[in-house]
Design a protein around this motif. Sequence first.
Motif, PDB file in Angstrom:
ATOM      1  N   LYS A   1     -51.504  53.543 -33.831  1.00 19.40           N
ATOM      2  CA  LYS A   1     -52.043  53.360 -32.511  1.00 19.40           C
ATOM      3  C   LYS A   1     -51.092  54.090 -31.620  1.00 19.40           C
ATOM      4  CE  LYS A   1     -50.734  49.300 -30.445  1.00 19.40           C
ATOM      5  NZ  LYS A   1     -50.845  48.098 -30.173  1.00 19.40           N
ATOM      6  N   LYS A   2     -51.510  54.961 -30.620  1.00 19.77           N
ATOM      7  CA  LYS A   2     -50.672  55.831 -29.845  1.00 19.77           C
ATOM      8  C   LYS A   2     -50.257  54.850 -28.700  1.00 19.77           C
ATOM      9  CE  LYS A   2     -50.743  60.457 -27.796  1.00 19.77           C
ATOM     10  NZ  LYS A   2     -51.471  61.511 -27.537  1.00 19.77           N
ATOM     11  N   THR A   3     -48.894  55.046 -28.463  1.00 25.83           N
ATOM     12  CA  THR A   3     -48.144  54.380 -27.252  1.00 25.83           C
ATOM     13  C   THR A   3     -48.235  55.283 -26.111  1.00 25.83           C
ATOM     14  OG1 THR A   3     -46.878  53.040 -29.015  1.00 25.83           O
ATOM     15  CG2 THR A   3     -46.332  53.123 -26.454  1.00 25.83           C
ATOM     16  N   PRO A   4     -48.841  54.743 -24.856  1.00 25.45           N
ATOM     17  CA  PRO A   4     -49.003  55.563 -23.604  1.00 25.45           C
ATOM     18  C   PRO A   4     -47.403  55.756 -23.138  1.00 25.45           C
ATOM     19  CG  PRO A   4     -49.865  53.243 -23.313  1.00 25.45           C
ATOM     20  CD  PRO A   4     -49.818  53.387 -24.848  1.00 25.45           C
ATOM     21  N   HIS A   5     -47.538  57.088 -22.589  1.00 27.54           N
ATOM     22  CA  HIS A   5     -46.106  57.449 -21.913  1.00 27.54           C
ATOM     23  C   HIS A   5     -46.115  56.946 -20.532  1.00 27.54           C
ATOM     24  CE1 HIS A   5     -42.382  59.320 -20.714  1.00 27.54           C
ATOM     25  NE2 HIS A   5     -43.234  59.969 -19.863  1.00 27.54           N
ATOM     26  N   ARG A   6     -45.339  55.960 -19.986  1.00 24.32           N
ATOM     27  CA  ARG A   6     -45.222  55.491 -18.780  1.00 24.32           C
ATOM     28  C   ARG A   6     -44.261  56.265 -17.839  1.00 24.32           C
ATOM     29  NH1 ARG A   6     -44.171  48.970 -19.840  1.00 24.32           N
ATOM     30  NH2 ARG A   6     -46.186  48.561 -21.203  1.00 24.32           N
ATOM     31  N   PRO A   7     -45.113  56.673 -16.693  1.00 27.20           N
ATOM     32  CA  PRO A   7     -44.228  57.383 -15.710  1.00 27.20           C
ATOM     33  C   PRO A   7     -43.165  56.685 -15.137  1.00 27.20           C
ATOM     34  CG  PRO A   7     -46.254  56.860 -14.701  1.00 27.20           C
ATOM     35  CD  PRO A   7     -46.351  56.422 -16.221  1.00 27.20           C
ATOM     36  N   GLN A   8     -42.011  57.617 -15.111  1.00 27.10           N
ATOM     37  CA  GLN A   8     -40.728  56.938 -14.775  1.00 27.10           C
ATOM     38  C   GLN A   8     -40.925  56.466 -13.173  1.00 27.10           C
ATOM     39  OE1 GLN A   8     -37.319  59.371 -15.800  1.00 27.10           O
ATOM     40  NE2 GLN A   8     -38.136  59.837 -17.632  1.00 27.10           N
ATOM     41  N   PRO A   9     -40.440  55.365 -12.693  1.00 25.49           N
ATOM     42  CA  PRO A   9     -40.680  54.865 -11.280  1.00 25.49           C
ATOM     43  C   PRO A   9     -39.502  55.645 -10.597  1.00 25.49           C
ATOM     44  CG  PRO A   9     -39.491  53.009 -12.780  1.00 25.49           C
ATOM     45  CD  PRO A   9     -39.950  54.454 -13.510  1.00 25.49           C
ATOM     46  N   LYS A  10     -40.188  55.870  -9.397  1.00 25.04           N
ATOM     47  CA  LYS A  10     -39.130  56.746  -8.346  1.00 25.04           C
ATOM     48  C   LYS A  10     -38.392  55.643  -7.568  1.00 25.04           C
ATOM     49  CE  LYS A  10     -41.095  60.566  -9.159  1.00 25.04           C
ATOM     50  NZ  LYS A  10     -40.534  61.821  -9.725  1.00 25.04           N
ATOM     51  N   ASN A  11     -37.441  56.003  -6.926  1.00 24.89           N
ATOM     52  CA  ASN A  11     -36.679  55.530  -5.997  1.00 24.89           C
ATOM     53  C   ASN A  11     -35.941  56.074  -4.929  1.00 24.89           C
ATOM     54  OD1 ASN A  11     -34.940  53.363  -5.617  1.00 24.89           O
ATOM     55  ND2 ASN A  11     -33.373  53.534  -7.266  1.00 24.89           N
ATOM     56  N   ARG A  12     -35.407  55.475  -4.049  1.00 24.82           N
ATOM     57  CA  ARG A  12     -35.118  56.058  -2.838  1.00 24.82           C
ATOM     58  C   ARG A  12     -33.788  56.774  -2.914  1.00 24.82           C
ATOM     59  NH1 ARG A  12     -34.601  51.212   1.884  1.00 24.82           N
ATOM     60  NH2 ARG A  12     -34.081  53.404   2.886  1.00 24.82           N
ATOM     61  N   TYR A  13     -33.031  56.310  -3.795  1.00 27.64           N
ATOM     62  CA  TYR A  13     -31.618  56.997  -4.016  1.00 27.64           C
ATOM     63  C   TYR A  13     -31.407  57.895  -5.180  1.00 27.64           C
ATOM     64  CZ  TYR A  13     -30.947  53.605  -0.226  1.00 27.64           C
ATOM     65  OH  TYR A  13     -31.087  52.857   0.996  1.00 27.64           O
ATOM     66  N   SER A  14     -30.507  58.435  -5.205  1.00 27.84           N
ATOM     67  CA  SER A  14     -30.305  59.480  -6.567  1.00 27.84           C
ATOM     68  C   SER A  14     -29.559  58.613  -7.545  1.00 27.84           C
ATOM     69  CB  SER A  14     -29.382  60.561  -6.163  1.00 27.84           C
ATOM     70  OG  SER A  14     -28.148  60.197  -5.723  1.00 27.84           O
ATOM     71  N   ILE A  15     -29.670  59.332  -8.774  1.00 27.04           N
ATOM     72  CA  ILE A  15     -29.046  58.675 -10.035  1.00 27.04           C
ATOM     73  C   ILE A  15     -27.447  58.640  -9.747  1.00 27.04           C
ATOM     74  CG2 ILE A  15     -28.445  59.203 -12.414  1.00 27.04           C
ATOM     75  CD1 ILE A  15     -31.136  58.116 -12.106  1.00 27.04           C
ATOM     76  N   LEU A  16     -27.030  59.384  -9.048  1.00 30.01           N
ATOM     77  CA  LEU A  16     -25.328  59.491  -8.698  1.00 30.01           C
ATOM     78  C   LEU A  16     -24.935  58.233  -7.684  1.00 30.01           C
ATOM     79  CD1 LEU A  16     -22.607  60.829  -9.092  1.00 30.01           C
ATOM     80  CD2 LEU A  16     -23.170  62.146  -6.843  1.00 30.01           C
ATOM     81  N   ASN A  17     -26.052  57.986  -7.022  1.00 31.27           N
ATOM     82  CA  ASN A  17     -25.919  56.749  -6.052  1.00 31.27           C
ATOM     83  C   ASN A  17     -25.938  55.674  -6.857  1.00 31.27           C
ATOM     84  OD1 ASN A  17     -26.244  54.757  -4.191  1.00 31.27           O
ATOM     85  ND2 ASN A  17     -27.244  56.123  -2.755  1.00 31.27           N
ATOM     86  N   ALA A  18     -26.917  55.378  -7.766  1.00 33.71           N
ATOM     87  CA  ALA A  18     -26.907  54.258  -8.766  1.00 33.71           C
ATOM     88  C   ALA A  18     -25.735  54.227  -9.567  1.00 33.71           C
ATOM     89  CB  ALA A  18     -28.141  54.702  -9.575  1.00 33.71           C
ATOM     90  N   VAL A  19     -25.177  55.242  -9.971  1.00 32.27           N
ATOM     91  CA  VAL A  19     -23.912  55.168 -10.624  1.00 32.27           C
ATOM     92  C   VAL A  19     -22.733  54.564  -9.666  1.00 32.27           C
ATOM     93  CG1 VAL A  19     -22.069  56.437 -11.896  1.00 32.27           C
ATOM     94  CG2 VAL A  19     -24.474  56.805 -12.370  1.00 32.27           C
ATOM     95  N   CYS A  20     -22.584  55.196  -8.762  1.00 26.86           N
ATOM     96  CA  CYS A  20     -21.328  54.756  -7.983  1.00 26.86           C
ATOM     97  C   CYS A  20     -21.319  53.318  -7.361  1.00 26.86           C
ATOM     98  CB  CYS A  20     -21.285  55.911  -6.838  1.00 26.86           C
ATOM     99  SG  CYS A  20     -20.883  57.405  -7.220  1.00 26.86           S
ATOM    100  N   LYS A  21     -22.806  52.831  -7.095  1.00 24.14           N
ATOM    101  CA  LYS A  21     -22.967  51.780  -6.624  1.00 24.14           C
ATOM    102  C   LYS A  21     -22.110  50.352  -7.450  1.00 24.14           C
ATOM    103  CE  LYS A  21     -27.184  49.868  -8.575  1.00 24.14           C
ATOM    104  NZ  LYS A  21     -28.542  49.375  -8.352  1.00 24.14           N
ATOM    105  N   TYR A  22     -21.641  50.708  -8.832  1.00 22.83           N
ATOM    106  CA  TYR A  22     -21.213  49.799  -9.491  1.00 22.83           C
ATOM    107  C   TYR A  22     -19.696  49.748  -9.310  1.00 22.83           C
ATOM    108  CZ  TYR A  22     -25.445  49.284 -12.256  1.00 22.83           C
ATOM    109  OH  TYR A  22     -26.956  48.972 -12.423  1.00 22.83           O
ATOM    110  N   ILE A  23     -19.208  50.340  -8.422  1.00 23.68           N
ATOM    111  CA  ILE A  23     -17.829  50.325  -8.141  1.00 23.68           C
ATOM    112  C   ILE A  23     -17.875  49.265  -6.860  1.00 23.68           C
ATOM    113  CG2 ILE A  23     -15.757  51.613  -6.933  1.00 23.68           C
ATOM    114  CD1 ILE A  23     -16.729  53.949  -8.437  1.00 23.68           C
TER     115      ILE A  23
END
Length: 455
Positions: free
Chosen positions: A39-61
């Motif tokens: 059975k083929k597992t469908p590829h789900r599109p990645q959800p978008k976000n308002r902010y960048s990945i760098l923002n998501a990394v820095c928010k844990y500080i």
Amino acid sequence: SGLLFEASLFVVLSQPPQGLTEKIGWDLEANLLQAGLVKKTPHRPQPKNRYSILNAVCKYIPACLVSKLARKHGCEKQARTFSPWSHLVSLIYGQMTRALSLNDICDGLQNHPGKLATIRGATAPRRNTLSHANRTRDPAMAKELFWKILDHCQSQSPGFGKRSRYSKLPKRFKCPVHAVDSTTIALVANCMDWAKHRRRKAAAKCHLRLDMQDMLPRFAVVDTAKESDSKRAWEVCHGIKAGEIVVFDTLIIHELASEDITWITRAKGNMVYRVAKKRQQPSAHGKVLRDDEIILKTPKSRTAYPERLRRVVARVIVNDEEKIMVFITNNMKLAASSICDLYKSRWAIEVFFKELKQCLQLCDFVGYNERAVKWQIWVAFITYIILRYLAYLSKWQHSFTRLWTLIRGVLWSRLDLLAHFKAMGQPEDAFERLGSPNRPISQDYAQHEWDSHAA
């Protein structure tokens, strides 16, 4: 069952039943899907976000932590247009992208001023501004910030680091086990006179104590390579409680002799001793060759260690080769095989150093000043802890290197960080096997299976 399934496919494809080519095409993927075996597992599109990945990394500080430490260490008084928060974000960006120079960091940040401003108002520096901040601001702020972030992550998620999948420590050891070692970071001798330890060599050294159960650092000292391991090891071991275990590599700390702490190390080749008691007879097929109680004979060692020590000789596999190694410990209760396993788990600290140097930027430094080098080293530790915490939150099951490469490739993309990890954690268009034969494979049986599916 997996071997039977592949064997059935091999029989069918090597000698296909008559009329099979008319029923099902020769494309293997289409055949398996049409036959209903996978059975083929469908590829789900990645959800978008308002902010960048760098923002998501820095928010844990924590938001208030940087400004609080900047006031404590006097870094806020030296800041005019370039705040301590912008300074920290710039160095984290340099670690994530393995920037080779100050211009590399500054140009990369200046190309994304809008996305950078969303990271709590961070601004892109000029080259001279960033160089001046690395040279004049106290790196003790970054050191304290690292330990504060580690405590914050563990307070937010008490399970963070407990029995980490990166740990190679056997589960039968319940008490805390520490590994103490150091790594040398090569520098340029002709422009870093403060770090010279030989005529033509300069280097910094990081002395580290690593918790073997959660693979997280508990104490670290960054200094020049002039400081030997024996001088710094007692400082690194400060805080180890009675009943805990610490593992070294060819190093014995005299100050631990009076403490109720179990230590294990590898014996030096020139150690002078005499055997006081033989504890175990050697086995012809076992990995433990000798287990003796010894007394050191040299006056200095005898004064430091008047009591008996334990010497274990065992066969150990290193790089797929069997070698004979000698271990020394002050513990008389542990089994000889447990002593060998504890020292074998010490290799995890070497893997820790490898991950730091391979993924983060600890090979090329953007400044020659002592403070600039220490800023870069401590920010590398901060970046490592944040990435490990993200791996814990997303239940990442792959290597740390792949985690870092996934973030580096989409650092300015506006994606949901944890959803991005989950989407990339499994291969695209993965196949799931629905069934497999549970009987011996034969050509008649394979032909019957294909005919029944095709019908």
